[in-house]
Design an enzyme around this catalytic site. Structure first.
Site, PDB file in Angstrom:
ATOM      1  N   CYS A  19      17.431 147.438  67.432  1.00 10.14           N
ATOM      2  CA  CYS A  19      18.851 147.657  67.991  1.00 10.14           C
ATOM      3  C   CYS A  19      19.946 147.625  66.469  1.00 10.14           C
ATOM      4  O   CYS A  19      20.788 148.272  66.406  1.00 10.14           O
ATOM      5  CB  CYS A  19      19.236 146.456  68.774  1.00 10.14           C
ATOM      6  N   ASP A 418      26.898 127.439  28.854  1.00 10.53           N
ATOM      7  CA  ASP A 418      28.055 127.271  27.924  1.00 10.53           C
ATOM      8  C   ASP A 418      28.230 125.825  27.742  1.00 10.53           C
ATOM      9  O   ASP A 418      27.622 125.060  28.456  1.00 10.53           O
ATOM     10  CB  ASP A 418      29.195 127.747  28.621  1.00 10.53           C
ATOM     11  N   ASP A 628      33.538 133.225  28.851  1.00  4.41           N
ATOM     12  CA  ASP A 628      32.413 133.238  29.395  1.00  4.41           C
ATOM     13  C   ASP A 628      31.934 134.346  30.295  1.00  4.41           C
ATOM     14  O   ASP A 628      30.793 134.858  30.576  1.00  4.41           O
ATOM     15  CB  ASP A 628      31.777 131.991  30.403  1.00  4.41           C
TER      16      ASP A 628
END
Length: 734
Positions: A19, A418, A628
């Site tokens: 379906c 970082d 970053d």
């Protein structure tokens, strides 16, 4: 050029993976629709479209395909309806109960027969009980099966309709022939069991959306607003940016904002996953949905409606649950041919048994083949696990943007961190105070007096330390700021200088004294300031201040947890090599890449991805700053702290709602568990059909047993996925 739009639709009337595939095909045929995905578990479709398509045309396409469509706005509320989705809950349960009551008198004689009890009802009474089950309660299977035929597809309802009709028709024929051996109990029991299975499946599926429901329940309906000095309670829709909102103890915070007055402990557990209440005071940021515990707060509104943090969280979780990972796309291809293949097998079974045995047995075995085949289990295997996994992650402060990220995270074998703001607090703190003579507190008090008028981060660190130690800070006057060197001010009757070692040398401060003091300062200090006082004969060194960016309390545990998961760790930072290596050594990080510019960071992450000759290196990047963002975009999986910049969060695949690096290991853990659940579900779904269909074709399963097995298969898949809700993050000790 027209921009693309995103539309979410609640789809009613779906019964299996076939379906959902039919709805997707219907949506993709609408001119302007560029992308469509339908999630069987959530019963929602997400569509990306551009002109000339409209939401009305898209909803109409779903209705024309034989299903119900309910257009949802960004808040997840009804916008427009094209046919009402079927209601579930008590009504559905009542229909199952009626079916069971009508079927029980048909099935009991079959159960009692091995015990020598002959309770078989007359044929006309069996027919009387079977008709409402077959054509009233089972009418849904005929309607849905007809839709499938009209759409030139197949679904579970079509298999049930054909199978039970065959058993019912055979029983009517046998009754007309005067036989007392009828099969009304088979057709009725199959319909009842399938209805029961769908009802249980629906209840279980609703539990997989518990995370969304819990988040939506955090939205208050009203807010107490102070306007022109008058307090009034208004609906949330009337709250505006800049409004002052009053939040009493025990109430939920209705908006995002900043505290103007008051202080209180606030419970943000359902938003950030932080179990301990946090202290909020003047200037603190507030998130809508948090619970104010014990103080009266006045908040100035900074975001309302769909722009609040809570609304964005809900959208992220819903989008993740709506998306399909690659493994689900493969399952959809299998489901698309599943029903036609089952129909062929059933026909072959009918003919084989009919010509080799008798047609009565042939029909029953063919019915068993049709009934036991279950595309539902295949269709639910992946989305229910994804929903449960993303839901439990959200409750623990981990927001996964899409299912692809959740699927890929289980393979991460390298995490790149970082440093500043990710592993460290992100702001300088005063690590050490060393006085030349006497108490360091007296020297620190004079330095704090000089720094009182400065907004520099180092000045804030000095003032914070003086406040923590409850020092009496004298008044300063005649403040002078010497660019690049430091500050001086009159403190008492003398002038005090706070600044660099070069400035101290220029002033004539004894270099020998500074060198002696330098040996006492921590080598981990990133910055040092010197404090001197002017005397009648020159300048006298009072002491030195050593500043550093402290590691977050959870940083050690975060790295250790990754190592326990056999994940390599890398520190990637713009800081100096010496500073980076000190942090890496303290935390046990295995590789250091220092003095990296933003462009260098992205190239470094790309190099790490390509480092493995076999292409098995899956690299994750964790950061929080604008610098970053390039590296986050290059990584296979990217993590951003919600306390960082919006750029980082928009770039990242996964947002960590707490500034806690230990959530990275928790994400990998929940991803691995979710992926294992997907594999388990798919294995059992495939095995179930691979074993069950041949057994039915060979005559080892009667239709009632086949119906029972089919009903339980979907329920077992969903229940297995729901076990993810019991996941708890492991303690990340040092």
């Amino acid at each position: 050029m027209s921009s693309n739009h995103i539309l979410n639709i609640a789809v009613g009337g779906m019964s299996c993976a076939s379906c959902s595939s039919a709805v997707e095909k219907a949506l993709l045929k609408v001119p302007g629709v560029q992308y469509a995905t339908v999630n069987l578990a959530t019963e929602k479709a997400q569509i990306e479209f551009s002109n000339p398509a409209t939401s009305e045309q898209i909803a109409k396409a779903v209705v024309d395909a034989g299903y119900e469509a309910e257009v949802l706005n960004q808040a997840g509320e009804k916008a427009a309806t094209q046919g009402a989705p079927a209601k579930e809950g008590f009504g559905e349960g009542a229909l199952v109960a009626i079916a069971a009551l009508l079927t029980l008198p048909l099935v009991l004689p079959m159960i009692a027969m091995p015990f020598g009890k002959h309770w078989m009802l007359p044929g006309f009474m069996q027919l009387f009980l079977a008709i409402p089950v077959q054509f009233w309660l089972g009418g849904r299977f005929y309607r849905a099966g007809l839709k499938a035929i009209q759409n030139r597809t197949g679904n579970m309802d079509l298999l049930v309709a054909i199978g039970t009709t065959a058993a019912f028709g055979l029983s009517v024929y046998m009754m007309e022939q005067g036989s007392s051996h009828l099969y009304f109990e088979a057709s009725s029991a199959v319909i009842t069991l399938v209805m029961l299975g769908k009802w249980l499946e629906g209840r279980a599926k609703r539990q997989t959306t518990a995370a969304i429901a819990a988040l939506q329940a955090l939205r208050p309906d009203t807010a107490r607003v102070r306007r022109d000095g008058v307090e009034q309670t208004v609906p949330m829709a009337q709250v505006q940016l800049g409004d002052q909102v009053l939040v009493r103890p025990g109430e939920r915070v209705p908006v995002d904002g900043v505290v103007l007055e008051g202080s209180s402990h606030v419970d943000e557990a359902l938003i950030t996953g932080e179990s301990e209440p946090v202290v909020k005071a003047v200037g603190s940021k507030m998130t809508g949905g948090a619970v104010n515990i014990d103080g009266l707060l006045l908040i100035q509104t900074s975001a309302v409606g769909t722009e609040t943090t809570l609304a964005r969280i809900i959208r992220l979780v819903e989008d993740a649950q709506a998306a399909k990972p690659d493994i689900q796309k493969l399952v959809d291809k299998v489901s698309a041919v599943f029903v036609p293949v089952v129909l062929v097998i059933a026909l072959f079974t009918l003919l084989a048994w009919g010509f080799t045995s008798n047609w009565e047995v042939a029909i029953l075995n063919a019915v068993a083949v049709l009934v036991i085949a279950c595309p539902c289990a295949l269709g639910l295997a992946t989305p229910t696990a994804i929903m449960a996994g993303t839901g439990v992650a959200a409750r623990n402060g981990i927001l996964i943007k899409d299912a692809q990220a959740l699927e890929l995270a289980h393979s991460i074998n390298t995490v790149v961190f970082d440093k500043t703001g990710t592993l460290t607090v992100g702001k300088p703190t005063l690590m050490q105070c060393e006085a030349v003579q006497g108490e360091a507190g007296a020297m620190l008090a004079k330095a704090a007096a000089v720094e009182a008028g400065s907004m520099h981060p180092l000045a804030s660190a000095v003032k914070d330390r003086a406040q923590q130690e409850r020092l009496v800070v004298p008044k300063a006057s005649d403040l002078q700021d010497v660019a690049g060197k430091g500050l001086s001010a009159m403190v008492g009757e003398g002038r005090v200088y706070v600044g660099t070692i070069r400035w101290m040398e220029e002033l004539g401060v004894s270099n020998n004294t500074m060198q002696q003091l330098l040996g006492k300062l921590s080598p981990n200090a990133a910055t040092r300031s010197w404090v001197a006082e002017e005397t009648g004969t020159g300048f006298r060194l009072l002491g030195a201040l050593a500043f550093g960016d402290e590691l977050k309390p959870s940083a050690h545990g975060a790295v250790n947890s990754l190592h326990r998961l056999h994940v390599n760790t890398v520190l990637l930072t713009g800081d100096t090599q010496a500073s980076a290596e000190r942090v890496a050594t303290e935390l046990g990080i295995q590789q250091v890449l220092a003095e990296q510019l933003p462009g260098d960071k992205s190239r470094a992450v790309a190099a790490l991805r390509d480092a493995n000759d076999h292409g098995k290196q899956v690299v994750a990047m964790v950061g929080d700053g604008i610098n970053d963002a390039p590296a986050l975009a290059v990584a296979d999986v990217s993590f951003a702290m919600s306390t960082g910049t919006d750029v980082a969060m928009h770039t990242a695949d996964i947002t960590l709602m707490r500034s806690d690096p230990s959530l990275v290991a928790q994400t990998i853990d929940i991803s691995r568990r979710t992926y294992n659940k997907i594999k388990q579900n798919l294995f059992w779904a495939f095995i179930y059909n691979a074993v069950g269909i041949p057994l039915a074709a060979l005559g080892y399963l009667n239709p009632v047993l086949a119906g029972t097995a089919m009903a339980l298969s979907s329920v077992s898949v969903v229940t297995n996925a729901l076990m993810l809700r019991n996941w708890k993050p492991a303690n990340s000790g040092k």
